[in-house]
Design a protein around this motif. Structure first.
Motif, PDB file in Angstrom:
ATOM      1  N   VAL A  15      10.455  -2.872  -9.177  1.00 17.50           N
ATOM      2  CA  VAL A  15       9.699  -1.791  -9.810  1.00 17.50           C
ATOM      3  C   VAL A  15       9.711  -1.965 -11.326  1.00 17.50           C
ATOM      4  O   VAL A  15       8.674  -1.858 -11.999  1.00 17.50           O
ATOM      5  CB  VAL A  15      10.279  -0.420  -9.408  1.00 17.50           C
ATOM      6  CG1 VAL A  15       9.539   0.711 -10.120  1.00 17.50           C
ATOM      7  CG2 VAL A  15      10.206  -0.240  -7.891  1.00 17.50           C
ATOM      8  N   VAL A  16      10.882  -2.233 -11.873  1.00 16.84           N
ATOM      9  CA  VAL A  16      11.005  -2.465 -13.314  1.00 16.84           C
ATOM     10  C   VAL A  16      10.159  -3.655 -13.735  1.00 16.84           C
ATOM     11  O   VAL A  16       9.448  -3.615 -14.750  1.00 16.84           O
ATOM     12  CB  VAL A  16      12.480  -2.674 -13.710  1.00 16.84           C
ATOM     13  CG1 VAL A  16      12.593  -3.150 -15.157  1.00 16.84           C
ATOM     14  CG2 VAL A  16      13.279  -1.393 -13.514  1.00 16.84           C
ATOM     15  N   GLU A  17      10.212  -4.732 -12.952  1.00 19.08           N
ATOM     16  CA  GLU A  17       9.443  -5.929 -13.291  1.00 19.08           C
ATOM     17  C   GLU A  17       7.946  -5.645 -13.269  1.00 19.08           C
ATOM     18  O   GLU A  17       7.208  -6.123 -14.134  1.00 19.08           O
ATOM     19  CB  GLU A  17       9.785  -7.066 -12.323  1.00 19.08           C
ATOM     20  CG  GLU A  17       9.026  -8.360 -12.566  1.00 19.08           C
ATOM     21  CD  GLU A  17       9.203  -8.928 -13.972  1.00 19.08           C
ATOM     22  OE1 GLU A  17       8.280  -9.627 -14.441  1.00 19.08           O
ATOM     23  OE2 GLU A  17      10.245  -8.675 -14.614  1.00 19.08           O
ATOM     24  N   LEU A  18       7.490  -4.865 -12.287  1.00 22.80           N
ATOM     25  CA  LEU A  18       6.071  -4.526 -12.246  1.00 22.80           C
ATOM     26  C   LEU A  18       5.674  -3.742 -13.489  1.00 22.80           C
ATOM     27  O   LEU A  18       4.635  -4.011 -14.101  1.00 22.80           O
ATOM     28  CB  LEU A  18       5.749  -3.712 -10.988  1.00 22.80           C
ATOM     29  CG  LEU A  18       4.274  -3.370 -10.759  1.00 22.80           C
ATOM     30  CD1 LEU A  18       3.958  -3.296  -9.273  1.00 22.80           C
ATOM     31  CD2 LEU A  18       3.868  -2.051 -11.425  1.00 22.80           C
ATOM     32  N   ASP A 165      11.666  11.562 -15.012  1.00 21.16           N
ATOM     33  CA  ASP A 165      12.571  12.243 -14.089  1.00 21.16           C
ATOM     34  C   ASP A 165      12.237  11.984 -12.620  1.00 21.16           C
ATOM     35  O   ASP A 165      12.945  12.446 -11.731  1.00 21.16           O
ATOM     36  CB  ASP A 165      12.608  13.757 -14.363  1.00 21.16           C
ATOM     37  CG  ASP A 165      11.228  14.392 -14.394  1.00 21.16           C
ATOM     38  OD1 ASP A 165      10.345  13.919 -13.662  1.00 21.16           O
ATOM     39  OD2 ASP A 165      11.040  15.363 -15.152  1.00 21.16           O
ATOM     40  N   ALA A 166      11.175  11.247 -12.349  1.00 23.14           N
ATOM     41  CA  ALA A 166      10.837  10.886 -10.969  1.00 23.14           C
ATOM     42  C   ALA A 166       9.949   9.657 -10.977  1.00 23.14           C
ATOM     43  O   ALA A 166       9.065   9.525 -11.833  1.00 23.14           O
ATOM     44  CB  ALA A 166      10.131  12.042 -10.269  1.00 23.14           C
ATOM     45  N   VAL A 167      10.202   8.757 -10.040  1.00 25.32           N
ATOM     46  CA  VAL A 167       9.402   7.536  -9.919  1.00 25.32           C
ATOM     47  C   VAL A 167       9.036   7.327  -8.455  1.00 25.32           C
ATOM     48  O   VAL A 167       9.884   7.417  -7.571  1.00 25.32           O
ATOM     49  CB  VAL A 167      10.166   6.299 -10.438  1.00 25.32           C
ATOM     50  CG1 VAL A 167       9.375   5.022 -10.162  1.00 25.32           C
ATOM     51  CG2 VAL A 167      10.445   6.424 -11.925  1.00 25.32           C
ATOM     52  N   GLN A 168       7.766   7.064  -8.208  1.00 29.37           N
ATOM     53  CA  GLN A 168       7.284   6.665  -6.888  1.00 29.37           C
ATOM     54  C   GLN A 168       6.698   5.259  -7.006  1.00 29.37           C
ATOM     55  O   GLN A 168       5.958   4.977  -7.947  1.00 29.37           O
ATOM     56  CB  GLN A 168       6.196   7.603  -6.377  1.00 29.37           C
ATOM     57  CG  GLN A 168       6.647   8.994  -6.007  1.00 29.37           C
ATOM     58  CD  GLN A 168       5.455   9.814  -5.539  1.00 29.37           C
ATOM     59  OE1 GLN A 168       4.536  10.077  -6.305  1.00 29.37           O
ATOM     60  NE2 GLN A 168       5.466  10.205  -4.282  1.00 29.37           N
ATOM     61  N   SER A 169       7.034   4.414  -6.063  1.00 29.77           N
ATOM     62  CA  SER A 169       6.475   3.062  -6.069  1.00 29.77           C
ATOM     63  C   SER A 169       5.982   2.719  -4.679  1.00 29.77           C
ATOM     64  O   SER A 169       6.566   3.146  -3.675  1.00 29.77           O
ATOM     65  CB  SER A 169       7.525   2.046  -6.531  1.00 29.77           C
ATOM     66  OG  SER A 169       8.689   2.139  -5.733  1.00 29.77           O
TER      67      SER A 169
END
Length: 217
Positions: A15-18, A165-169
């Motif tokens: 996710v970070v890489e994307l 405060d929120a992440v969706q992948s």
């Protein structure tokens, strides 16, 4: 965003890489009349980030942008990072019946805004953005000789932090198909000359742990 379990990503690494590989994000302000701008959005630091909750992102825009005038400290926003994607034709499967679909990778980061002051705070964001993007996508450009120019243009720049405060992948990579068909789709993307298809193939080979390499061999 609806994220079926088979398309969800539990590991923060991909996710970070994307997000870092696709920094031109859709910056979305909701409400009765939603506003969207396409902005370079970067991480405030270079940490690995095993947990994306609580990270800080940075971005900037022209102060004449109507979106800037609508922002306040504490405003909730959505930042959408679109990774590689591509159409999957049923002809790739070699079976019938079949249906076309679209494979894609995307991250939604939700958070609140903190506006940064004009002058030095905005200049820091501009310099950080240039450093990060040149380091990843550039050819070693040294900004030193342009710092005076930065200082002249920065009064027109609105800079801000996004406290996430929120992440969706969602990495939709044919996980709903048998491994044999997954390999066929990945090989088709690997052999394509269109857009980011080869990057999408790399995502499939890595994320699905397919045995084929990027050349489909």
């Amino acid at each position: 965003m609806l994220v079926p379990r088979s398309f969800a990503v539990e590991d923060a690494g991909p996710v970070v890489e994307l997000m870092r590989s696709n920094p031109l994000a859709c910056f979305v302000l909701g409400g009765e009349s939603p506003s969207v701008s396409h902005l370079p959005v970067i991480f405030a630091d270079d940490d690995e980030h095993d947990d994306l909750h609580g990270i800080t992102l940075l971005t900037h825009m022209n102060r004449k942008n109507p979106l800037w005038g609508a922002l306040r400290d504490g405003t909730r926003v959505l930042v959408v990072f679109q990774g590689p994607h591509g159409y999957v034709s049923p002809t790739v499967y070699g079976v019938s019946p079949a249906a076309p679909t679209w494979n894609f990778t995307v991250v939604h980061a939700h958070g609140v805004v903190r506006l940064l002051g004009a002058g030095e705070p905005a200049l820091r964001v501009v310099k950080r953005t240039a450093q990060v993007l040149e380091g990843r996508f550039g050819a070693g450009w040294d900004m030193t000789g342009s710092l005076g120019y930065f200082e002249r243009i920065v009064p027109a720049v609105g800079a801000l932090e996004i406290h996430v405060d929120a992440v969706q992948s969602m990495f939709k990579l044919s996980q709903d198909q048998p491994a044999e068909l997954q390999s066929k789709v990945a090989a088709a993307f690997a052999g394509s000359g269109r857009g980011t298809h080869r990057e999408l193939a790399e995502q499939m080979y890595t994320h699905l742990r397919l045995k084929a390499d990027i050349d489909g061999s």
